[in-house]
Design a protein around this motif. Structure first.
Motif, mmCIF file in Angstrom:
data_model
loop_
_atom_site.group_PDB
_atom_site.id
_atom_site.type_symbol
_atom_site.label_atom_id
_atom_site.label_comp_id
_atom_site.label_asym_id
_atom_site.label_seq_id
_atom_site.Cartn_x
_atom_site.Cartn_y
_atom_site.Cartn_z
ATOM 1 N N TYR A 31 6.159 10.417 -2.421
ATOM 2 C CA TYR A 31 5.016 9.498 -2.484
ATOM 3 C C TYR A 31 4.627 9.030 -1.083
ATOM 4 O O TYR A 31 3.454 9.109 -0.692
ATOM 5 C CB TYR A 31 5.344 8.281 -3.356
ATOM 6 N N THR A 35 1.213 10.204 0.741
ATOM 7 C CA THR A 35 0.144 9.219 0.555
ATOM 8 C C THR A 35 -0.049 8.331 1.781
ATOM 9 O O THR A 35 -1.121 8.301 2.380
ATOM 10 C CB THR A 35 0.436 8.333 -0.676
ATOM 11 N N ASN A 185 -2.313 3.228 -4.942
ATOM 12 C CA ASN A 185 -1.133 3.542 -4.132
ATOM 13 C C ASN A 185 0.092 2.767 -4.615
ATOM 14 O O ASN A 185 1.205 3.305 -4.651
ATOM 15 C CB ASN A 185 -1.401 3.236 -2.661
#
Length: 385
Positions: A31, A35, A185
């Motif tokens: 992640y 991101t 997010n």
């Protein structure tokens, strides 16, 4: 030895150092590096082909007295274990703070593992949160099944932005600005570690949300927002109804939660300093504060890290119009860069800072004037990475 932005060819080495230092799961690592690194800056010290130290600067927008400022939130601070204690991190932090000054930022923030690491760089605490520990969930009231529950996914994430703006952005003088992308997010981050987000509704009115991790060992609440105490009572009852563990930990920024937590040996509430900040540019920072009282004051600010800040500032506030200029006039008061932040963010009041010896008074008329001015410390900051 070189300092600068990490090259794309070295990202795998940064990942390896992060894993070594922080022991995060592969899912969280995926992640974060898929991101957050799309928009952040990763600064490194590199020797030959080895990454010695790193600092990650993750961009956010902060609202300070209705003004939106770009800031970099500092995370991922670390040095190779074999190289620790050799001064690399100090060099990293000094270069990073100068970089932030050159970028035109007014302040920066971080969530420290150890505050002592950052004390010497002009950081100070600016925000606390309450940590609620419950040994037996059965001390909570039962859930009232009159609320609609909705799991949050990418399709309804916009509802969280609207609720956050109503509950936080419109009611707090200082907070992180969040939009749908920010909440998306956060959702990805939670999912990467097995977490979830739930929205709560009553008569189709959005009355709260809950971010949490539900494991056999602990029900851990990362964030809980609610419209009123009735909503909070219901959300706590919902936690009781779904928690796999009897043990609960609830992070919250509102002390009102103690109304619903019975006092005793099965619960405790701790006020914990959580977020540290650092002024990057004094002139820009002071301009964020329009105080209702009129005044004309000369402030000597001591900053031995960012030399451009180390000066005397004439701060003129008339009819809520703010003017900041550097001056050679005699200062009315003197303080260091961290104390200025504690004062204006309302973390410690002016009188206490004087009594603690953190503000030197040269003009007692100014002392009596500012002693009665209460800075607004209505702050909400709850970002992790």
């Amino acid at each position: 030895m070189s300092f600068g932005l990490v090259q794309s060819t070295d990202i795998s080495k940064v990942k390896a150092l992060w894993k070594l230092l922080f022991q995060d799961s592969d899912a969280f690592m995926e992640y974060y590096f898929d991101t957050k690194t799309l928009t952040n800056e990763v600064l490194v010290y590199k020797e030959m082909e080895e990454i010695i130290s790193m600092i990650h600067l993750n961009p956010y927008k902060i609202i300070v007295n209705h003004v939106i400022e770009n800031i970099d939130y500092i995370v991922g601070v670390g040095t190779q274990p074999s190289q620790q204690g050799k001064g690399y991190m100090r060099k990293m932090m000094l270069n990073t703070l100068k970089r932030l000054y050159n970028k035109g930022h007014s302040l920066t923030m971080l969530m420290p593992v150890d505050e002592k690491i950052y004390d010497g760089f002009g950081f100070s605490f600016i925000h606390n949160r309450y940590e609620v520990f419950i040994e037996d969930k059965n001390i909570l009231n039962d859930y009232e099944d009159i609320y609609k529950i909705e799991n949050v996914d990418g399709k309804n994430i916009h509802k969280m932005e609207a609720f956050y703006n109503n509950q936080i952005a419109l009611t707090h003088s200082i907070c992180i600005k969040r939009d749908c992308n920010d909440f998306n997010n956060i959702l990805k981050e939670l999912i990467s570690e097995g977490g979830s987000i739930i929205n709560f509704y009553k008569n189709d009115l959005h009355i709260g949300y809950l971010m949490f991790y539900n494991t056999e060992d602990l029900f851990d609440v990362r964030e809980i927002l609610y419209a009123d105490y009735s909503a909070l009572k219901s959300i706590l009852g919902y936690i009781k109804s779904i928690a796999k563990s009897n043990k609960l930990k609830i992070n919250t920024h509102n002390q009102g939660i103690h109304y619903f937590i019975p006092y005793g040996d099965k619960s405790k509430i701790i006020l914990k300093p959580t977020i540290m900040g650092r002024i990057i540019n004094v002139e820009k920072f002071l301009k964020l504060f329009n105080i209702e009282e009129n005044f004309n004051i000369n402030i000597k600010v001591n900053d031995f890290i960012i030399n451009e800040n180390n000066d005397i500032y004439k701060w003129i506030n008339e009819f809520e119009c703010n003017t900041i200029i550097k001056t050679n006039d005699t200062p009315d008061l003197e303080l260091d860069i961290s104390t200025l932040l504690e004062w204006l963010f309302g973390y410690i009041d002016f009188k206490s800072l004087v009594n603690l010896g953190k503000i030197k008074i040269n003009n007692h008329e100014i002392y009596h004037k500012f002693m009665d001015i209460k800075m607004n410390n209505n702050i909400y900051i709850n970002e992790i990475v």
